[in-house]
Each structure stands twice: as C-alpha cells, then as structure tokens.
Write a protein that holds these residues in place. Structure first.
Motif, PDB file in Angstrom:
ATOM      1  N   LYS A 385     -68.633  45.041 -21.386  1.00  0.00           N
ATOM      2  CA  LYS A 385     -69.395  46.259 -21.679  1.00  0.00           C
ATOM      3  C   LYS A 385     -69.928  46.877 -20.400  1.00  0.00           C
ATOM      4  O   LYS A 385     -69.910  48.113 -20.243  1.00  0.00           O
ATOM      5  CB  LYS A 385     -70.539  45.941 -22.632  1.00  0.00           C
ATOM      6  N   MET A 386     -70.404  46.024 -19.477  1.00  0.00           N
ATOM      7  CA  MET A 386     -70.914  46.539 -18.200  1.00  0.00           C
ATOM      8  C   MET A 386     -69.792  47.235 -17.429  1.00  0.00           C
ATOM      9  O   MET A 386     -70.000  48.307 -16.824  1.00  0.00           O
ATOM     10  CB  MET A 386     -71.495  45.386 -17.371  1.00  0.00           C
ATOM     11  N   LYS A 387     -68.600  46.647 -17.472  1.00  0.00           N
ATOM     12  CA  LYS A 387     -67.470  47.258 -16.768  1.00  0.00           C
ATOM     13  C   LYS A 387     -67.126  48.616 -17.382  1.00  0.00           C
ATOM     14  O   LYS A 387     -66.849  49.580 -16.650  1.00  0.00           O
ATOM     15  CB  LYS A 387     -66.265  46.320 -16.840  1.00  0.00           C
ATOM     16  N   ASP A 388     -67.161  48.711 -18.714  1.00  0.00           N
ATOM     17  CA  ASP A 388     -66.895  49.996 -19.373  1.00  0.00           C
ATOM     18  C   ASP A 388     -67.914  51.047 -18.955  1.00  0.00           C
ATOM     19  O   ASP A 388     -67.566  52.210 -18.722  1.00  0.00           O
ATOM     20  CB  ASP A 388     -66.921  49.813 -20.895  1.00  0.00           C
ATOM     21  N   VAL A 389     -69.179  50.610 -18.848  1.00  0.00           N
ATOM     22  CA  VAL A 389     -70.218  51.558 -18.410  1.00  0.00           C
ATOM     23  C   VAL A 389     -69.954  52.014 -16.989  1.00  0.00           C
ATOM     24  O   VAL A 389     -70.090  53.208 -16.651  1.00  0.00           O
ATOM     25  CB  VAL A 389     -71.613  50.903 -18.535  1.00  0.00           C
ATOM     26  N   TYR A 390     -69.547  51.071 -16.102  1.00  0.00           N
ATOM     27  CA  TYR A 390     -69.263  51.436 -14.721  1.00  0.00           C
ATOM     28  C   TYR A 390     -68.071  52.391 -14.633  1.00  0.00           C
ATOM     29  O   TYR A 390     -68.050  53.294 -13.777  1.00  0.00           O
ATOM     30  CB  TYR A 390     -68.981  50.176 -13.896  1.00  0.00           C
ATOM     31  N   GLY A 397     -72.305  51.776 -10.673  1.00  0.00           N
ATOM     32  CA  GLY A 397     -71.809  50.557 -10.059  1.00  0.00           C
ATOM     33  C   GLY A 397     -70.294  50.559  -9.976  1.00  0.00           C
ATOM     34  O   GLY A 397     -69.608  51.401 -10.567  1.00  0.00           O
ATOM     35  N   ASP A 398     -69.775  49.585  -9.243  1.00  0.00           N
ATOM     36  CA  ASP A 398     -68.340  49.452  -9.050  1.00  0.00           C
ATOM     37  C   ASP A 398     -67.762  48.565 -10.157  1.00  0.00           C
ATOM     38  O   ASP A 398     -68.158  47.402 -10.312  1.00  0.00           O
ATOM     39  CB  ASP A 398     -68.058  48.836  -7.679  1.00  0.00           C
ATOM     40  N   ALA A 399     -66.826  49.110 -10.924  1.00  0.00           N
ATOM     41  CA  ALA A 399     -66.233  48.356 -12.030  1.00  0.00           C
ATOM     42  C   ALA A 399     -65.432  47.165 -11.528  1.00  0.00           C
ATOM     43  O   ALA A 399     -65.326  46.133 -12.214  1.00  0.00           O
ATOM     44  CB  ALA A 399     -65.344  49.275 -12.868  1.00  0.00           C
TER      45      ALA A 399
END
Length: 574
Positions: A385-390, A397-399
């Motif tokens: 989920k954090m990567k999708d937000v990035y 932030g950097d995905a």
C-alpha cells in the motif's frame, strides 16, 4: 474561663505545661514516623515475597501456570503486590499529611511560644523594676524623715544650751529646716512613685499578663486541636485504602473460586499423554512340554540375529531419562553414549518425544509458523500500500525504496511456507501412526477374542530374549500381521551406566531444560560421562535421576581405571 484571670500567678507552671504540650506533639510525630517506616518495610517484604514466588522467565514454571490452580496462585501473588502498594500509599500519605505538616507546625509553635513568654518575662521585669523604684523611694523617704528628726532634736538641744553662741543655734536651726524640707520632698516623691507603681501593677495583672496568657492559652488550644486532627488523619489514611485492600482480597477470592479441578485434570492428560496403547495381558507359558521350534521360529531367530526385531506390544520399558532415543547397547551398558541432543535442544521433528506429545509439539510449531506467515504478510500488504501511495504521489517518497524489503518479505514467507509444509507432513505422519496403532490394537483384541486357542499356543512358544525382554515366537499358522512402527524398537531395556568417578557441586544449578539435572551446592554425585569439550558433564544422583550439569559447576574426581576403560571403549564406538 481564662488563664489570664485564673492563672495570673502561674507563669512558671504555664511555661512548663506548654513545653510538655510540644513534647507530646513531637512524640506523636515520632510515633507516626516509625509507623511509616514499618509500613514501608512491610510493603517491601510483601513485594519481595511476591517476587520470590513469581515464575521465572523461560523456565518450566511458566508451563505450570496453564493450570487453573497455578494461575490462581499467580493472581494471588499479583494481588499481594498491589496489597503492598497500598501500604506504601499509607506510608506516603502519613509522611506528607502528618509528619511533614506537624514538623513544620512544631517549629512555628516553638517560635510563637518563645515570643509569648518573652513578652511575659518582659512584663515581669518591668513590674519588678517599678517595685524596686518604689522600695528605693520608700527607703529614701524613711531615711530623710529620720535625718530631719535628728536635726530637730539637735537644734532644740543647742537652743536650750546657754553656753552655745547664737550663730551655732542659727546654724542648727537652718540645718533642721533643710532636713525637714528634704523629708517633705522624699515624701512627695514616694507618694508619686507609689501611685505610679500601683497603676503599673494594676495594668500588669489586669491588662498585660491576661493578654499574654490569653495568647498562650489560644496557642495551646490550637496545639490540642491540631494533634486531634492529626489523629483523625492517621485513621483516615488507613480508611482510604481499605476499599482497595478489600478489592485485592476480593480478587484473591475470585481467583480461588476460578480453580477448576476438572480442567486441571484434563490438562494433565494433554501434557503427559504418550499416545501408546497399554500392554495386553501376559499369557500363560507352559514349560511342561518340550520346546519345538517351527520353520517360522527359525526365520524369526535368523532375522533377530540380523539385528531386526519384530513389533512388540506390552514390552517392558524402564522409566529412564530419554526412553525414545536409540543407543548402542554395548557402549551404553558399560559407559553410556552421550546424547546428541542435550539441554532440551531436541530434534527438529521432535522424534525424541512420545507420539501424543510429539503431535502436540508439531501442532504448536505449525500454529507458530502460520502466525509468523500472517505477520509477514501483514507487513508485505502494508508496504505494498505504501508503494502504491508513492507511485501515485512521488513527492511523498521513492517507490523503489521498498522493493528490497518487499523481496525480503516474499522470501521469508516462502521459507516459512516450506517450513509449514515440512512440519505438516511430520504431523500427518504422527497422526497416521497413532490411528494405525489404535486400529492394530483393536484388531489384536478382536483376534484374541475370536481365536483363544491360537493365542494359547503362541504363549507356549514364547521365549526370553538375551536382554531380558520378552518376544512373541509365533507359528506360521497363528502369526498376526500387525503394522510396524518406528517406535517399536525404541523401548529396549536400558542398562544403568557405570560410574567413572564422583563429583562435588561447587554451586547450585537449576536444571530447567530437558536433559539437565538440578544440583545443590556441596552435594556429592556420581560421574557417568566426562566433559567432551562442550562444557557439560553427565552425572547421576540415583537410579532414576541423571542428566547434564555445567562442568564449571562441579569438581570431578575420576577413577583412573574407569577412565582408561571409558577412553578405550570410546575409540571402539567411533
């Protein structure tokens, strides 16, 4: 009722009484202070007592607390800890509300008392000074009167004497008049001083002293009220914690009522159930008929000579320390081989445990691994989920920064899944064996019920094996086909290992892991296997108690001959 009017002449006694009142207050302060020290000491002893009986982390005691009676005892220990806390509260409140307040009040009281009695002494000194002035004026007046009388008598004597000159008579007359004038002046001064003294004395006894004594009386009454309030506080401090102490006692009662003897009995079954079937009946062996070996018996003997044993049910097994680990019988008989798995570090598949216990351990391991997998998956989902937000918001932030961690989590999950599959396979194997044992037992019972004559004939052909256990020798006609298991050859009788020396425990050691043994400082024990370089020595207390202890905890006295035999046999075993 006033001290100023009733005790106008008791200045010294009032001074002693007020000092006694302060002494009583200080005595009460000392009493409360000692009470607080007792409460603190009692609380400390209760906490130490509770801590002493608390289960130690990573010890066998923690496992015992799954029983309701042990949990109730643990709850009692926790409540006693809270109970001790209430006594600490009593000590703190008494110190702050009584000891501290009264100590400050005593200092203020001493200052006030000192000031009042200073004023009283000052008033007494003033009236004493006035009295001295009055006495001096009185004596002077008396002296001047006497001098005037003597001067008058001298003048009258000189005036009656015809031989005295007129000048001498005039001189005597003038002297008498002077003395009379001085006496009149002294009289006037004495009268004025007397009036003044009477006025001062009246003010002293009806104004100044009553006022000072009234203040002293008020001070003393405040002291009496204050010590009474402190005594009430002394009781109230105790009363405030009674509900909490009562709640602690209620919790102890509740914990005692929660003890379930049936549940504890079931837990004992779950903890120690081995999963084996009890041995069958021992058949009658008829030694009156000659022993005749059949073809099947010869084959059984040959197979036994090859080192293969038939499945045995109801075989004899001594309750040794590790009954499920295979050992070399020759070396074990003389000296014993060192267990490959010491100090509770059992094999990964728990094969050293009885079937039922092994099944439980494997099930616990599977559940633990599943929880770890779920935890790793939760972390992976969160990072995803954090990567999708990035990706949607690059400024946050950097995905690519989470890719490495996601890859690690994926690898961890895969490893854990493989572990789960491995343990689930072992679990399925154990559960299958347990069901096979139950089925074999059931079939054996049915066979015996249906073929009693065959069973009796088997009993006649039973012979004793060389190691003292009994083996069924059956003919081909009556031989039972029973599934073999890995556990069938793990119950041979274990011969006690010979001692190779003695040892003395230098320190107390709590053997909390499987394979270890607890020893007390100064205890003498037998050595049955010396240290192999790993820091552990195998010892024995009696026939049923043996295990490993740290070599540094004991002083070993090896028998030289036994040691040489041990080393030579070790070389043979290698």
């Amino acid at each position: 009722m006033s001290w100023g009017t009733e005790l106008w002449d008791q200045f010294d006694n009032l001074e002693k009484h007020t000092q006694w009142g302060i002494d009583v207050l200080e005595k009460f302060i000392k009493f409360v202070k000692e009470r607080t020290e007792i409460e603190l000491s009692y609380a400390k002893q209760l906490r130490n007592l509770s801590k002493k009986y608390q289960p130690k982390k990573n010890s066998k005691e923690e496992e015992e607390y799954r029983y309701t009676s042990a949990r109730a005892f643990l709850a009692t220990l926790n409540e006693m800890n809270d109970y001790a806390g209430q006594h600490e509260v009593i000590s703190e409140n008494m110190t702050s509300l009584i000891t501290g307040e009264l100590t400050r009040y005593v200092q203020e009281l001493k200052q006030e008392r000192k000031s009042h009695f200073h004023d009283g002494r000052k008033a007494q000194q003033h009236i004493e000074t006035c009295w001295k002035q009055l006495e001096a004026s009185k004596r002077r007046f008396e002296r001047d009167c006497k001098e005037a009388d003597r001067a008058q008598q001298y003048f009258e004597k000189m005036d009656a004497d015809i031989n005295v000159t007129k000048a001498d008579v005039e001189k005597a007359r003038q002297q008498a008049q002077l003395r009379h004038q001085m006496a009149e002046d002294s009289k006037a001064e004495y009268s004025s001083t007397l009036q003044k003294f009477n006025s001062e004395q009246h003010d002293h006894y009806y104004t100044h002293i009553p006022h000072i004594f009234q203040k002293i009386q008020e001070m003393e009454e405040r002291r009496i009220v204050r010590i009474g309030e402190s005594m009430k506080t002394f009781a109230e401090v105790d009363r405030q914690v009674i509900p909490i102490i009562g709640k602690c006692l209620d919790e102890i009662t509740k914990a005692a009522e929660s003890i379930d003897h049936k549940n504890d009995s079931q837990l004992v079954i779950e903890a120690f159930k081995s999963g084996f079937e009890p041995p069958g009946d021992v058949d009658f062996e008829d030694f009156t008929q000659p022993m005749k070996r059949t073809v099947s018996e010869s084959s059984l003997s040959n197979s036994r000579a090859d080192g293969k044993s038939e499945p045995k049910f109801g075989g004899k097994s001594k309750g040794k320390l590790w009954p499920f680990i295979k050992k070399n019988k020759i070396i074990e008989t003389l000296l014993g081989t060192k267990l490959s798995l010491k100090l509770g570090a059992g094999p990964e598949d728990f094969s050293n445990l009885p079937p039922e216990q092994r099944r439980k351990k494997l099930q616990q391991k599977v559940d633990e691994l599943n929880r770890d997998i779920q935890k790793e998956m939760d972390q992976r989902d969160a990072l995803t989920k954090m990567k999708d937000v990035y990706i949607k918001n690059p400024q946050m932030g950097d995905a690519a920064s989470v890719d490495h961690r996601l890859a690690e989590l994926g690898q961890n999950i895969e490893k854990l899944r493989l572990e789960v599959q491995k343990f689930e396979a072992w679990l399925a194997e154990v559960e299958g064996r347990l069901s096979m044992r139950s089925e074999a037992r059931r079939q054996s019972g049915l066979y015996e019920a249906q073929n009693p004559s065959a069973v009796n004939s088997c009993a006649q052909d039973r012979e004793s094996s060389p190691d003292g256990s009994y083996t069924e020798e059956q003919s081909q006609e009556t031989e039972m086909k029973v599934p073999a298991t890995d556990f069938d050859d793990e119950f041979d009788d274990e011969e006690p290992l010979p001692t190779i020396g003695t040892c003395k425990a230098l320190y107390t050691f709590e053997g909390q892991n499987e394979g270890t043994i607890s020893v007390a400082e100064g205890e003498m024990l037998y050595v049955i296997e010396e240290d192999k370089g790993d820091g552990w020595t195998r010892i024995r207390r009696n026939e049923d108690e043996e295990g490993y202890v740290p070599t540094s905890y004991v002083e070993v006295y090896l028998d030289k001959n036994a040691k040489d035999v041990y080393k030579s046999l070790e070389k043979i075993s290698e």
